[in-house]
Scaffold this motif. Structure first.
Motif, PDB file in Angstrom:
ATOM      1  N   ILE A   1       5.392  -1.378  -8.331  1.00  0.00           N
ATOM      2  CA  ILE A   1       4.426  -0.831  -7.261  1.00  0.00           C
ATOM      3  C   ILE A   1       3.964   0.414  -7.265  1.00  0.00           C
ATOM      4  O   ILE A   1       2.828   0.500  -6.986  1.00  0.00           O
ATOM      5  CB  ILE A   1       5.462  -0.937  -5.648  1.00  0.00           C
ATOM      6  CG1 ILE A   1       4.861  -0.188  -4.556  1.00  0.00           C
ATOM      7  CG2 ILE A   1       6.569  -0.002  -6.038  1.00  0.00           C
ATOM      8  CD1 ILE A   1       5.425  -0.373  -3.172  1.00  0.00           C
ATOM      9  N   LEU A   2       4.904   1.312  -8.078  1.00  0.00           N
ATOM     10  CA  LEU A   2       4.136   2.698  -8.304  1.00  0.00           C
ATOM     11  C   LEU A   2       2.705   2.467  -9.150  1.00  0.00           C
ATOM     12  O   LEU A   2       1.943   3.159  -9.353  1.00  0.00           O
ATOM     13  CB  LEU A   2       5.083   3.499  -8.789  1.00  0.00           C
ATOM     14  CG  LEU A   2       6.144   3.956  -7.949  1.00  0.00           C
ATOM     15  CD1 LEU A   2       7.365   4.773  -8.583  1.00  0.00           C
ATOM     16  CD2 LEU A   2       5.504   4.834  -6.767  1.00  0.00           C
TER      17      LEU A   2
ATOM     18  N   PHE B   1      -0.073   1.333  -7.528  1.00  0.00           N
ATOM     19  CA  PHE B   1      -0.577   2.489  -6.681  1.00  0.00           C
ATOM     20  C   PHE B   1      -1.493   3.490  -7.282  1.00  0.00           C
ATOM     21  O   PHE B   1      -2.634   3.576  -7.103  1.00  0.00           O
ATOM     22  CB  PHE B   1       0.333   3.222  -6.190  1.00  0.00           C
ATOM     23  CG  PHE B   1       0.190   4.342  -5.205  1.00  0.00           C
ATOM     24  CD1 PHE B   1      -0.542   4.121  -4.109  1.00  0.00           C
ATOM     25  CD2 PHE B   1       0.051   5.478  -5.700  1.00  0.00           C
ATOM     26  CE1 PHE B   1      -1.314   5.154  -3.486  1.00  0.00           C
ATOM     27  CE2 PHE B   1      -0.405   6.815  -5.153  1.00  0.00           C
ATOM     28  CZ  PHE B   1      -1.268   6.602  -3.859  1.00  0.00           C
TER      29      PHE B   1
ATOM     30  N   TYR C   1      -0.570   0.799  -1.915  1.00  0.00           N
ATOM     31  CA  TYR C   1       0.848   0.906  -2.198  1.00  0.00           C
ATOM     32  C   TYR C   1       1.166  -0.490  -1.491  1.00  0.00           C
ATOM     33  O   TYR C   1       1.056  -0.280  -0.234  1.00  0.00           O
ATOM     34  CB  TYR C   1       1.345   2.168  -1.450  1.00  0.00           C
ATOM     35  CG  TYR C   1       2.846   2.405  -1.545  1.00  0.00           C
ATOM     36  CD1 TYR C   1       3.309   2.727  -3.075  1.00  0.00           C
ATOM     37  CD2 TYR C   1       3.655   2.502  -0.609  1.00  0.00           C
ATOM     38  CE1 TYR C   1       4.750   3.125  -3.219  1.00  0.00           C
ATOM     39  CE2 TYR C   1       5.027   2.981  -0.832  1.00  0.00           C
ATOM     40  CZ  TYR C   1       5.312   3.139  -2.208  1.00  0.00           C
ATOM     41  OH  TYR C   1       6.859   3.527  -2.366  1.00  0.00           O
ATOM     42  N   GLU C   2       1.788  -1.331  -2.089  1.00  0.00           N
ATOM     43  CA  GLU C   2       1.855  -2.785  -1.518  1.00  0.00           C
ATOM     44  C   GLU C   2       3.275  -3.158  -2.073  1.00  0.00           C
ATOM     45  O   GLU C   2       3.402  -3.455  -3.080  1.00  0.00           O
ATOM     46  CB  GLU C   2       0.782  -3.641  -1.707  1.00  0.00           C
ATOM     47  CG  GLU C   2       1.054  -4.831  -0.868  1.00  0.00           C
ATOM     48  CD  GLU C   2      -0.006  -5.909  -1.104  1.00  0.00           C
ATOM     49  OE1 GLU C   2      -0.755  -5.622  -1.958  1.00  0.00           O
ATOM     50  OE2 GLU C   2      -0.178  -6.935  -0.188  1.00  0.00           O
ATOM     51  N   ARG C   3       4.281  -3.565  -1.086  1.00  0.00           N
ATOM     52  CA  ARG C   3       5.543  -3.952  -1.477  1.00  0.00           C
ATOM     53  C   ARG C   3       5.724  -5.614  -1.808  1.00  0.00           C
ATOM     54  O   ARG C   3       4.851  -6.253  -1.333  1.00  0.00           O
ATOM     55  CB  ARG C   3       6.614  -3.847  -0.204  1.00  0.00           C
ATOM     56  CG  ARG C   3       7.829  -4.131  -0.125  1.00  0.00           C
ATOM     57  CD  ARG C   3       8.752  -4.148   0.946  1.00  0.00           C
ATOM     58  NE  ARG C   3       9.930  -4.210   0.895  1.00  0.00           N
ATOM     59  CZ  ARG C   3      11.008  -3.934   1.224  1.00  0.00           C
ATOM     60  NH1 ARG C   3      10.834  -2.759   2.144  1.00  0.00           N
ATOM     61  NH2 ARG C   3      12.128  -4.122   0.932  1.00  0.00           N
TER      62      ARG C   3
ATOM     63  N   PHE D   1       8.537   9.077  -3.129  1.00  0.00           N
ATOM     64  CA  PHE D   1       7.112   8.540  -3.276  1.00  0.00           C
ATOM     65  C   PHE D   1       6.471   9.726  -2.156  1.00  0.00           C
ATOM     66  O   PHE D   1       5.228  10.016  -2.250  1.00  0.00           O
ATOM     67  CB  PHE D   1       6.738   7.298  -2.983  1.00  0.00           C
ATOM     68  CG  PHE D   1       5.490   6.981  -3.090  1.00  0.00           C
ATOM     69  CD1 PHE D   1       4.418   7.215  -4.258  1.00  0.00           C
ATOM     70  CD2 PHE D   1       4.381   6.501  -2.010  1.00  0.00           C
ATOM     71  CE1 PHE D   1       3.199   6.940  -4.113  1.00  0.00           C
ATOM     72  CE2 PHE D   1       3.080   6.378  -2.091  1.00  0.00           C
ATOM     73  CZ  PHE D   1       2.611   6.550  -3.012  1.00  0.00           C
TER      74      PHE D   1
ATOM     75  N   PHE E   1       2.821   1.385   6.354  1.00  0.00           N
ATOM     76  CA  PHE E   1       3.615   0.648   5.168  1.00  0.00           C
ATOM     77  C   PHE E   1       4.811  -0.097   5.706  1.00  0.00           C
ATOM     78  O   PHE E   1       5.153  -1.180   5.450  1.00  0.00           O
ATOM     79  CB  PHE E   1       4.038   1.588   4.148  1.00  0.00           C
ATOM     80  CG  PHE E   1       4.804   0.971   2.843  1.00  0.00           C
ATOM     81  CD1 PHE E   1       4.214   0.227   2.055  1.00  0.00           C
ATOM     82  CD2 PHE E   1       6.318   1.214   2.990  1.00  0.00           C
ATOM     83  CE1 PHE E   1       4.937  -0.384   0.987  1.00  0.00           C
ATOM     84  CE2 PHE E   1       6.959   0.685   1.715  1.00  0.00           C
ATOM     85  CZ  PHE E   1       6.369  -0.136   0.926  1.00  0.00           C
TER      86      PHE E   1
ATOM     87  N   SER F   1      -3.039   2.242   2.003  1.00  0.00           N
ATOM     88  CA  SER F   1      -3.584   2.626   1.136  1.00  0.00           C
ATOM     89  C   SER F   1      -4.336   4.020   1.045  1.00  0.00           C
ATOM     90  O   SER F   1      -4.340   4.588   2.159  1.00  0.00           O
ATOM     91  CB  SER F   1      -4.987   1.966   0.795  1.00  0.00           C
ATOM     92  OG  SER F   1      -4.884   0.377   0.673  1.00  0.00           O
TER      93      SER F   1
END
Ligand SMILES: *Cc1c(COP(=O)(O)O)cnc(C)c1O
Length: 463
Positions: A285-286, A289, A295-297, A316, A338, A345
């Motif tokens: 994820i990082l 990003f 940033y998407e799980r 984060f 989130f 984003s």
């Protein structure tokens, strides 16, 4: 120095108040009100010992522990390391490896948690209070936190870990500690479940106050602070060997974004870091990003580097606060989006988006190949977390700037992964050998907030 929350509802805390609060009471993370620029001290600090360097750096952020007292805490914290440099820089050809694993549990978290344990002890002596530390671990944090506070007066520690998802040795490092103040909780779930349980007990403010809960997870400011020091130490060690060094890159294997955030602060303080190379395993994820701004799980993947099998990175938000120019309103908006949708984003390629970071990820195969490569070329055995960094560093290397790789654990802690890469090689460490067959103690826990609260109440000394 005073501390404030990324969410804007908590401010003007002292260092000890920030340490005791852990997660900010408004749900955010605590940050110093300003980041001091130390560029003018770099020359003078070049020749300091690790402890002296730590006193200079950490002293800038600690306004409410007297210098002599703080000095004693720092000396005591690093006297438990078996290498005189505390975090020695090892050179293998053009590859620089900063070994952060010479503390009592053989992982880099000792650097922060030996310090935090002694800070807690100091604070409780002053306030005559008690503390119930509750933590969640994917493996290394738990044993390092336990090693930081075992046997200390007026402190209980409750560590949740996902049953069966830490290595056997990691579990032994926790459950073999039989001090009466140490409680290991084997949770029937994932590390994210453990973290969610932790967040929920801490968000019950009356419970938190009544039972004097404290945190040791990487959200605790004292941990970040202690980790800033070794970025400076590494830079000075490299400069000692190569006086013409100017800028360096650091490559940091990342899970909760704690270690690399400390590097981000070191850079803000004026240490000549060019890029921070963020390295993730398949839980990327990082890395995604920093390539896209989104940033998407996703689902958690289980990998050979379990301490980085993390989707939601607890530190984060600290970075986000700076990336969003110190706007708590924007942080709130991002975190809310989130939480509600699993994605948020920030505009990519606007001036506010940070170009300090380069990022990449390594698959399991690439991780094992990196372990093989450094062993074949240099005869050096590296743990799988460090190997994730070695792989990513290789893909992002530039000839003109040296990369310092942070090595986060001794390879003997992760012997199962080493065996897959190097069947003939058996890394051992006397500390771990001594654990085999040791007596252990642990309790089972369902993923249930009330069950956790009940356990804490029950174990606490009667009033
Ligand atoms: C905790 C840990 C990491 C990840 O560190 P973060 O500060 O969570 O990014 C990497 N490697 C090892 C061995 C660890 O224990």
């Amino acid at each position: 120095m005073r501390y404030k929350s990324t969410r804007g509802q908590v401010s003007d805390l002292s260092f000890t108040e920030a340490v005791l609060m852990g997660l900010a009471s408004d749900g955010g993370l605590l940050l110093p009100e300003s980041v001091p620029d130390v560029s003018e001290h770099l020359e003078a600090w070049q020749s300091l010992s690790y402890s002296e360097l730590a006193k200079n750096i950490m002293g800038l952020y600690i306004g409410d522990i007297a210098a002599a007292e703080l000095g004693g805490i720092i000396d005591k914290s690093y006297s438990t390391f078996t290498n005189e440099k505390v975090t020695p820089l090892n050179r293998l050809g053009e590859t620089y490896i900063l070994e952060l694993f010479h503390g009592p549990t053989l992982a880099f978290k000792d650097v922060a948690l030996q310090f935090l344990g002694n800070v807690f002890e100091h604070i409780l002596k002053e306030t005559k209070g008690e503390l119930n530390i509750v933590g969640a671990t994917s493996g290394d944090t738990g044993s390092a936190a336990i090693a930081g506070v075992r046997g200390k007066d007026n402190i209980n520690i409750f560590i949740m870990f996902p049953e069966g998802k830490t290595s056997e040795l990691q579990e032994l490092q926790m459950t073999s500690v039989l001090d009466a103040n140490v409680h290991n909780l084997a949770v029937d779930g994932s590390f994210d479940d453990c973290q969610a349980l932790l967040k929920s007990v801490f968000s019950d403010l009356p419970f938190k106050a009544q039972y004097q809960l404290g945190a040791v997870n990487s959200v605790n400011w004292a941990r970040i602070l202690a980790q800033i020091v070794y970025f400076f130490s590494a830079y000075f060690q490299l400069k000692e060997e190569q006086p013409q060094t100017h800028k360096v890159d650091f490559c940091v294997p990342t899970g909760n974004f704690g270690d690399i955030f400390a590097g981000y602060l070191a850079r803000k303080m004026g240490l000549p870091i060019d890029r921070l190379i963020l390295a993730t395993n398949a839980n990327d994820i990082l890395a995604r990003f920093f390539k896209t701004g989104r940033y998407e799980r996703e689902e958690v993947n289980f990998t050979h580097s379990p301490a980085m099998d993390i989707q939601v990175s607890s530190n984060f938000e600290r970075y986000l606060y700076y990336a969003l120019e110190g706007s708590s309103a924007k942080v709130n908006e991002f975190m809310e989006s989130f939480a509600n949708t699993g994605a948020a984003s920030i505009e990519f390629n606007t001036p506010s988006f940070d170009q300090t970071f380069a990022a990449g990820s390594a698959t399991n195969e690439q991780t094992l190949a990196a372990i093989q490569e450094i062993y074949e070329v240099h005869g050096y055995i590296t743990d799988p977390h460090t190997a994730v960094g070695l792989h990513v560093g290789k893909t992002l290397r530039r000839t003109e700037v040296p990369i310092i790789h942070l090595s986060t654990a001794h390879p003997a802690k992760f012997d199962a992964a080493i065996k897959l890469a190097l069947p003939e090689v058996h890394p051992v460490h006397p500390t771990l050998e001594a654990l085999k067959g040791a007596k252990t103690r642990k309790s089972k826990l369902e993923v249930d907030e009330d069950a956790l609260k009940h356990f804490i109440k029950k174990q606490r000394a009667p009033e």
